[in-house]
Design an enzyme around this catalytic site. Structure first.
Site, short mmCIF file in Angstrom:
data_model
loop_
_atom_site.label_atom_id
_atom_site.label_comp_id
_atom_site.label_asym_id
_atom_site.label_seq_id
_atom_site.Cartn_x
_atom_site.Cartn_y
_atom_site.Cartn_z
N LYS A 74 60.50 40.17 28.52
CA LYS A 74 59.55 41.32 29.45
C LYS A 74 58.87 42.00 27.97
CE LYS A 74 61.30 46.03 30.36
NZ LYS A 74 61.21 47.33 29.65
N ASN A 75 59.48 42.47 26.99
CA ASN A 75 58.93 43.99 26.37
C ASN A 75 58.19 43.42 25.77
OD1 ASN A 75 60.09 45.55 27.85
ND2 ASN A 75 62.09 46.06 26.16
N ARG A 135 56.04 53.65 31.78
CA ARG A 135 55.55 54.01 29.97
C ARG A 135 54.39 52.56 29.74
NH1 ARG A 135 57.94 58.41 29.28
NH2 ARG A 135 56.94 58.06 27.21
N CYS A 161 61.61 60.92 31.34
CA CYS A 161 61.79 58.99 31.90
C CYS A 161 63.66 59.71 31.88
CB CYS A 161 60.92 58.49 30.29
SG CYS A 161 62.93 56.82 30.10
N ARG A 207 60.36 60.77 24.89
CA ARG A 207 59.90 59.76 24.65
C ARG A 207 58.11 59.94 24.82
NH1 ARG A 207 61.00 54.43 27.77
NH2 ARG A 207 60.40 53.48 25.86
N PRO A 208 57.58 61.19 23.71
CA PRO A 208 56.75 61.48 23.39
C PRO A 208 55.97 59.96 22.73
CG PRO A 208 58.03 62.49 21.60
CD PRO A 208 59.10 61.07 22.74
N VAL A 209 54.04 60.17 23.16
CA VAL A 209 53.98 59.26 22.16
C VAL A 209 52.86 60.01 21.46
CG1 VAL A 209 53.52 57.91 24.23
CG2 VAL A 209 51.23 59.67 24.35
N ASP A 210 53.62 60.83 21.00
CA ASP A 210 52.66 61.93 19.77
C ASP A 210 52.21 60.68 18.63
OD1 ASP A 210 55.14 63.15 17.19
OD2 ASP A 210 55.59 61.48 18.84
N LEU A 211 52.68 59.78 18.25
CA LEU A 211 52.55 58.80 16.98
C LEU A 211 51.91 57.26 17.04
CD1 LEU A 211 56.17 58.41 16.31
CD2 LEU A 211 54.65 59.39 14.88
N ILE A 240 69.11 55.77 18.51
CA ILE A 240 66.72 56.07 19.09
C ILE A 240 66.78 56.69 20.04
CG2 ILE A 240 65.47 54.22 20.32
CD1 ILE A 240 66.61 53.43 16.76
N ARG A 265 63.15 45.67 37.36
CA ARG A 265 62.01 45.77 37.01
C ARG A 265 62.48 45.10 35.23
NH1 ARG A 265 60.99 51.67 35.45
NH2 ARG A 265 59.81 50.91 34.04
N ASP A 277 68.70 48.90 23.49
CA ASP A 277 68.80 48.03 25.08
C ASP A 277 70.13 47.75 25.41
OD1 ASP A 277 64.84 48.04 24.78
OD2 ASP A 277 65.99 49.68 25.12
C1 EPZ Z 1 60.62 50.06 23.32
O1 EPZ Z 1 59.84 51.16 24.27
C2 EPZ Z 1 60.90 49.24 24.81
N1 EPZ Z 1 60.01 49.32 26.01
C3 EPZ Z 1 62.21 50.34 24.92
O2 EPZ Z 1 62.92 49.03 26.03
C4 EPZ Z 1 63.33 50.28 23.65
O3 EPZ Z 1 64.22 50.72 24.14
C5 EPZ Z 1 62.25 50.49 22.88
O4 EPZ Z 1 61.40 49.96 22.11
C6 EPZ Z 1 63.20 51.04 21.18
O5 EPZ Z 1 63.54 49.52 21.02
C7 EPZ Z 1 58.72 48.42 25.83
O6 EPZ Z 1 58.98 47.78 24.64
C8 EPZ Z 1 58.29 48.39 27.34
P1 EPZ Z 1 59.77 53.60 20.63
P2 EPZ Z 1 59.13 52.19 22.88
O7 EPZ Z 1 58.39 53.92 20.28
O8 EPZ Z 1 57.91 51.72 22.12
C9 EPZ Z 1 60.55 58.35 19.73
C10 EPZ Z 1 63.78 48.21 27.78
O9 EPZ Z 1 65.03 49.29 28.37
N2 EPZ Z 1 58.96 58.31 19.63
O10 EPZ Z 1 60.41 52.73 19.78
O11 EPZ Z 1 58.59 53.43 24.18
C11 EPZ Z 1 61.33 57.60 21.09
O12 EPZ Z 1 61.01 59.14 21.58
C12 EPZ Z 1 62.61 49.73 27.25
O13 EPZ Z 1 63.33 47.64 28.43
C13 EPZ Z 1 58.25 59.58 19.46
O14 EPZ Z 1 58.79 60.66 19.13
O15 EPZ Z 1 59.92 52.83 21.93
C14 EPZ Z 1 62.52 57.30 19.92
O16 EPZ Z 1 63.22 58.02 19.79
C15 EPZ Z 1 63.19 51.65 27.47
N3 EPZ Z 1 56.61 59.45 19.44
C16 EPZ Z 1 61.61 56.37 19.38
O17 EPZ Z 1 60.90 56.47 19.07
C17 EPZ Z 1 56.21 58.26 19.71
O18 EPZ Z 1 54.76 58.36 20.04
C18 EPZ Z 1 61.82 54.81 19.18
O19 EPZ Z 1 60.87 54.84 20.18
C19 EPZ Z 1 56.82 57.26 20.14
C20 EPZ Z 1 58.33 57.52 20.10
#
Ligand code: EPZ
Length: 434
Positions: A22-23, A104, A128, A133-137, A342, A412, A320
């Site tokens: 899925k991911n 998301r 969530c 789960r911000p998207v600032d990065l 995480i 999902r 996960d």
């Molecule tokens: C992916 O989410 C996966 N989702 C998540 O799986 C998984 O838990 C996560 O990676 C970590 O492995 C998909 O692939 C669809 P991140 P993603 O950005 O990319 C912080 C599932 O169960 N962060 O790597 O959204 C964030 O808050 C899902 O299948 C920022 O601060 O996760 C977290 O603490 C749930 N700013 C950390 O980084 C940002 O802009 C890692 O998040 C982005 C992230």
């Protein structure tokens, strides 16, 4: 809404086919927005999240067609036919709130739209269940490539004057690298002018899978799978054929299903190399995992040992699989400790497992699990995808019947989970919620 009824106590025995990831499929479908001509994706699982993503790219001017499953194909699970995605209209650039609020990962269209169409309007993802789960990065990385952003009415509005420009940037955050952020920026950089170097990039297999598909489309990406990815921008990308990698989280979930029921399972079409930290921990718990080519054999015959585990970015133990491991450790000897690095608030399954007789105490980002002799069946509530998988695992071993409501969460991310489990001896059925 559906629920699961599980009568516990069956040892699982038999073979399960692992579905595509899925991911990996979600960002890859979004990346198809950048290709000219048709892209054919194999191994895309049938999941509600995939339906949301194909609906989204459909609204963004793609023709999406799912072929029938080829009868008796030797190429892996024949659950699903290939998915064809062809861009037919490049005038659209808005990802509506109605879709983004359900998933998301919709944010993954941001980079491809900006790189290919110079504009993107994407609803800001809301709250969530698993935490902040911000998207600032994502934004910061795309800004460094030259995109300009503002927010408007709950939307992120991004625009590019001319073409994106490559540069060297650091993409890490407080919790380490971002998986979808790395993929979003990597996609955009593939069509930017000049070279981009992403330092502090995520190394997950899903990042590698997307990079490999983009390279088949004509991109020039190197170093994917390492913390430093180099992308030489190209003028255009063209459709290709690509097979999605097996789902490592589904694989890990079924490995734990075998362990928690002291069962014996053969898992086909999976890649154990993507789970090295998981097999390492499970080995310490007392789970035997052997592999022959793309098939693994899981068995556990003795009482499970206590361990300590901290979730980490890949190749560390994946967040996960944290909830599923916690369900297993509820039945371990002594005291186990899990620390969630995480998503520090990702513990909604704790209360529900305790309702089934677990003895888990949460202290900040850490859970202390006192092993118990057995779990009892109870009515519990699914809250998010992986928490609900943990409840299914607990239900498989609990005394009596477990009822899990709101299993739409599990649909999902797990394809036909109750059918796959029933085929190896689980007493599980899907029923309409009361
Ligand atoms: C992916 O989410 C996966 N989702 C998540 O799986 C998984 O838990 C996560 O990676 C970590 O492995 C998909 O692939 C669809 P991140 P993603 O950005 O990319 C912080 C599932 O169960 N962060 O790597 O959204 C964030 O808050 C899902 O299948 C920022 O601060 O996760 C977290 O603490 C749930 N700013 C950390 O980084 C940002 O802009 C890692 O998040 C982005 C992230």
């Amino acid at each position: 809404m559906d629920s699961f009824l599980i009568r516990g106590g069956q040892r699982l025995k038999g073979t399960i086919e692992i579905s595509g990831s899925k991911n990996s499929a979600l960002p890859i479908v979004a990346a198809c927005l950048m290709a000219e001509g048709k892209t054919t994706l194999k191994g895309v699982p049938r999941l509600s999240d995939i339906d949301s993503m194909t609906k989204l790219v459909g609204e963004l001017g793609c023709h999406v067609y799912r072929h029938e499953a080829p009868a008796g194909s030797s190429e892996g699970p024949v659950l699903n036919g290939p998915l064809d995605i062809t861009v037919t209209d490049e005038s659209k650039c808005e990802a509506r709130y109605d879709i983004v609020k359900t998933m998301r990962a919709s944010i993954c269209v941001l980079g491809p739209l900006l790189a290919k169409r110079g504009k993107a309007v994407v609803s800001i993802p809301g709250g969530c269940a698993i935490g902040d789960r911000p998207v600032d990065l994502h934004i910061r990385g795309l800004q460094k490539l030259g995109a300009e952003f503002r927010t408007d009415g709950g939307n992120i509005v991004g625009e590019v004057r001319g073409r994106l420009k490559g540069c060297r940037m650091y993409l890490g955050g407080a919790q380490g690298p971002t998986v979808l952020g790395t993929i979003n920026v990597m996609c955009a950089a593939a069509l930017a002018e000049g070279e981009t170097v992403l330092v502090g990039a995520a190394c997950e297999p899903e990042v590698v899978d997307c990079a490999e598909m983009l390279n088949k489309m004509g991109a020039r990406i190197r170093g994917h799978g390492t913390p430093e990815i180099r992308i030489e921008g190209v003028e255009k990308l063209v459709g290709c054929e690509h097979r999605i990698i097996p789902d490592r989280i589904e694989t890990g979930t079924f490995i734990i299903a075998a362990a928690i029921t002291n069962g014996e399972l053969e898992l086909r079409h999976c890649n154990l190399d993507h789970l090295i930290a998981v097999t390492d921990r499970l080995d310490e718990v007392g789970v035997k995992i052997e592999r022959q080519n793309g098939t693994i054999f899981v068995s556990s015959t003795r009482r499970l040992s206590q361990i300590e585990m901290t979730t980490q970015p890949y190749p560390g133990f994946p967040t996960d699989l944290q909830a599923q491991l916690m369900a297993l450790l509820c039945l371990g000897d002594g005291i186990s400790v899990i620390t969630e690095r995480i998503f520090p608030d990702r513990f909604l399954h704790v209360g529900e497992l305790n309702r089934m007789g677990g003895r888990i105490r949460k202290e900040g980002p850490t859970a202390i699990i006192q092993g118990v002799k057995e779990l009892q069946g109870a009515s519990v509530m699914a809250s998010d995808l992986r928490a609900s998988a943990a409840l299914v695992l607990a239900g498989l071993v609990a005394k009596g019947t477990t009822r899990i409501d709101r299993v739409y969460h599990i649909d999902r991310g797990y394809e036909k989970i109750e059918q796959k489990l029933a085929a190896v001896g689980a007493n599980i059925e899907r029923v309409k919620e009361k």
